[in-house]
Design a protein around this motif. Structure first.
Motif, PDB file in Angstrom:
ATOM      1  N   GLU A  22       0.828  -1.224   0.000  1.00 58.81           N
ATOM      2  CA  GLU A  22       0.000   0.000   0.000  1.00 58.81           C
ATOM      3  C   GLU A  22       0.858   1.269   0.000  1.00 58.81           C
ATOM      4  O   GLU A  22       0.348   2.371   0.146  1.00 58.81           O
ATOM      5  CB  GLU A  22      -0.907   0.012   1.237  1.00 58.81           C
ATOM      6  CG  GLU A  22      -1.985  -1.068   1.228  1.00 58.81           C
ATOM      7  CD  GLU A  22      -1.412  -2.444   1.591  1.00 58.81           C
ATOM      8  OE1 GLU A  22      -0.378  -2.493   2.303  1.00 58.81           O
ATOM      9  OE2 GLU A  22      -1.993  -3.448   1.156  1.00 58.81           O
ATOM     10  N   ARG A  23       2.179   1.094  -0.143  1.00 56.88           N
ATOM     11  CA  ARG A  23       3.154   2.192  -0.202  1.00 56.88           C
ATOM     12  C   ARG A  23       3.226   2.978   1.109  1.00 56.88           C
ATOM     13  O   ARG A  23       3.419   4.185   1.115  1.00 56.88           O
ATOM     14  CB  ARG A  23       2.864   3.118  -1.389  1.00 56.88           C
ATOM     15  CG  ARG A  23       2.996   2.444  -2.747  1.00 56.88           C
ATOM     16  CD  ARG A  23       2.923   3.443  -3.882  1.00 56.88           C
ATOM     17  NE  ARG A  23       1.649   4.117  -3.960  1.00 56.88           N
ATOM     18  CZ  ARG A  23       0.571   3.637  -4.557  1.00 56.88           C
ATOM     19  NH1 ARG A  23       0.623   2.470  -5.166  1.00 56.88           N
ATOM     20  NH2 ARG A  23      -0.556   4.324  -4.579  1.00 56.88           N
ATOM     21  N   THR A  24       3.058   2.268   2.213  1.00 57.62           N
ATOM     22  CA  THR A  24       3.311   2.834   3.523  1.00 57.62           C
ATOM     23  C   THR A  24       4.564   2.165   4.084  1.00 57.62           C
ATOM     24  O   THR A  24       4.968   1.093   3.620  1.00 57.62           O
ATOM     25  CB  THR A  24       2.131   2.606   4.485  1.00 57.62           C
ATOM     26  OG1 THR A  24       1.900   1.193   4.624  1.00 57.62           O
ATOM     27  CG2 THR A  24       0.869   3.276   3.955  1.00 57.62           C
ATOM     28  N   ASP A 231       2.914   8.276  -4.279  1.00 58.11           N
ATOM     29  CA  ASP A 231       2.483   7.799  -5.588  1.00 58.11           C
ATOM     30  C   ASP A 231       3.259   6.578  -6.054  1.00 58.11           C
ATOM     31  O   ASP A 231       2.712   5.694  -6.710  1.00 58.11           O
ATOM     32  CB  ASP A 231       2.634   8.911  -6.644  1.00 58.11           C
ATOM     33  CG  ASP A 231       1.617  10.024  -6.438  1.00 58.11           C
ATOM     34  OD1 ASP A 231       0.502   9.715  -5.961  1.00 58.11           O
ATOM     35  OD2 ASP A 231       1.933  11.187  -6.729  1.00 58.11           O
ATOM     36  N   ASP A 232       4.543   6.523  -5.730  1.00 59.58           N
ATOM     37  CA  ASP A 232       5.353   5.420  -6.228  1.00 59.58           C
ATOM     38  C   ASP A 232       6.590   5.269  -5.350  1.00 59.58           C
ATOM     39  O   ASP A 232       7.048   6.239  -4.734  1.00 59.58           O
ATOM     40  CB  ASP A 232       5.777   5.691  -7.678  1.00 59.58           C
ATOM     41  CG  ASP A 232       6.373   4.467  -8.341  1.00 59.58           C
ATOM     42  OD1 ASP A 232       6.097   3.347  -7.865  1.00 59.58           O
ATOM     43  OD2 ASP A 232       7.125   4.621  -9.324  1.00 59.58           O
ATOM     44  N   VAL A 233       7.105   4.065  -5.291  1.00 64.09           N
ATOM     45  CA  VAL A 233       8.338   3.784  -4.568  1.00 64.09           C
ATOM     46  C   VAL A 233       9.213   2.891  -5.425  1.00 64.09           C
ATOM     47  O   VAL A 233       8.722   2.153  -6.286  1.00 64.09           O
ATOM     48  CB  VAL A 233       8.073   3.101  -3.204  1.00 64.09           C
ATOM     49  CG1 VAL A 233       7.295   4.005  -2.283  1.00 64.09           C
ATOM     50  CG2 VAL A 233       7.359   1.774  -3.395  1.00 64.09           C
ATOM     51  N   ALA A 234      10.502   2.974  -5.215  1.00 64.24           N
ATOM     52  CA  ALA A 234      11.454   2.144  -5.954  1.00 64.24           C
ATOM     53  C   ALA A 234      12.627   1.838  -5.052  1.00 64.24           C
ATOM     54  O   ALA A 234      13.010   2.677  -4.219  1.00 64.24           O
ATOM     55  CB  ALA A 234      11.938   2.856  -7.220  1.00 64.24           C
ATOM     56  N   PRO A 235      13.202   0.659  -5.184  1.00 64.08           N
ATOM     57  CA  PRO A 235      14.366   0.330  -4.345  1.00 64.08           C
ATOM     58  C   PRO A 235      15.547   1.216  -4.684  1.00 64.08           C
ATOM     59  O   PRO A 235      15.708   1.672  -5.822  1.00 64.08           O
ATOM     60  CB  PRO A 235      14.638  -1.140  -4.678  1.00 64.08           C
ATOM     61  CG  PRO A 235      14.051  -1.332  -6.041  1.00 64.08           C
ATOM     62  CD  PRO A 235      12.848  -0.444  -6.093  1.00 64.08           C
ATOM     63  N   ARG A 236      16.363   1.472  -3.688  1.00 66.35           N
ATOM     64  CA  ARG A 236      17.556   2.275  -3.897  1.00 66.35           C
ATOM     65  C   ARG A 236      18.490   1.536  -4.860  1.00 66.35           C
ATOM     66  O   ARG A 236      18.758   0.344  -4.688  1.00 66.35           O
ATOM     67  CB  ARG A 236      18.262   2.516  -2.573  1.00 66.35           C
ATOM     68  CG  ARG A 236      19.546   3.323  -2.693  1.00 66.35           C
ATOM     69  CD  ARG A 236      20.234   3.437  -1.339  1.00 66.35           C
ATOM     70  NE  ARG A 236      19.382   4.107  -0.367  1.00 66.35           N
ATOM     71  CZ  ARG A 236      19.669   4.182   0.929  1.00 66.35           C
ATOM     72  NH1 ARG A 236      20.755   3.613   1.405  1.00 66.35           N
ATOM     73  NH2 ARG A 236      18.850   4.816   1.752  1.00 66.35           N
TER      74      ARG A 236
END
Length: 266
Positions: A22-24, A231-236
């Protein structure tokens, strides 16, 4: 005198931080009391230590979060706080700063027996979200003056005075109590709990309360009620190999300047 320190249980910076579908923030990983909130607890305890009658000053720590958030409360109790209040409710998941300030304001009142506390102390920001806006929102919700980003604090004769160190100037600001205070990491090293304090903390009360106990409408908190969303997440990305600039035939300086210039470091 009723002093409330607002604290947060955050994921350990050395752990594998990640987000939920859920991008939390995934709070099932190892966590701890936010380092910046340790300074808030320390300042609350110093005010108690310096009071003419320390026994008349009650320092309560308030935190909202899942079951593991009690770990942060226990750490604050080991430092010397008198009691803890843990707000736990499934509806809180995904709350943004606005919802958090609503709940913490209600919890601060609850901790002070239904009244506005004499002083609410916060860290300058949390080490996970880093927004730094909750202290100001708390002041607004409680109808109190705010003294923020303090590096030196003094309470005397019903007034709070604080020094704020900026990049180009030093300010001394103040307000009459009750008030909301936030402190920086320059305000004083947080104390390390002694073995005696750790043992004593096990007997200190921790009240577990829900939104219903605080008379907070569950529809005003949580992800659905948040005004800000991820809105969006991405791994480092993995760390790339470094660049070695070698001094060959006396051309090292020119090569280094060229590298720094091309990457806009200078």
């Amino acid at each position: 005198m009723q002093v409330v320190a607002c604290i947060k249980h955050v994921p350990d910076a050395t752990a594998d931080r990640r987000f939920t579908p859920e991008r939390t923030v995934d709070r099932s990983v190892d966590g701890l009391l936010s380092e910046l909130d340790e300074y808030a607890v320390e300042q609350a305890l110093r005010l108690k230590d310096r009071a003419p009658a320390p026994d008349d000053v009650v320092v309560a720590v308030v935190s909202m979060g899942p079951a593991r958030a009690v770990e942060a409360i226990r750490k604050a109790l080991q430092m010397g706080a008198d009691r803890g209040v843990h707000v736990i409710d499934d509806a809180l998941a995904g709350s943004d700063a606005l919802a958090t300030s609503l709940v913490l304001a209600a919890a601060a009142r609850w901790a002070a027996g239904g009244e506005v506390p004499d002083l609410v102390v916060c860290g300058m920001a949390s080490t996970d979200a880093g927004m730094g806006v909750v202290p100001a929102m708390l002041a607004e919700r409680l109808g109190l003056p705010q003294v923020t980003l303090a590096s030196l604090v003094e309470v005397r004769d019903g007034e709070i005075r604080a020094r704020r160190d900026g990049d180009h100037a030093r300010e001394v600001i103040g307000a009459t109590l009750p008030a909301v205070l936030s402190v920086t990491d320059q305000s004083g090293e947080a104390r390390y709990p002694s073995f005696k304090a750790i043992v004593a903390a096990k007997k200190k009360p921790v009240d577990v309360v829900s939104l219903a106990d605080l008379d907070v409408d569950a529809t005003l908190v949580g992800a659905a009620a948040s005004w800000s969303v991820v809105d969006d997440v991405a791994p480092r990305p993995p760390r790339s190999a470094g660049v070695v600039v070698r001094d060959v035939d006396g051309a090292g300086v020119d090569a280094l300047v060229g590298f720094l210039t091309s990457n806009r470091f200078i």
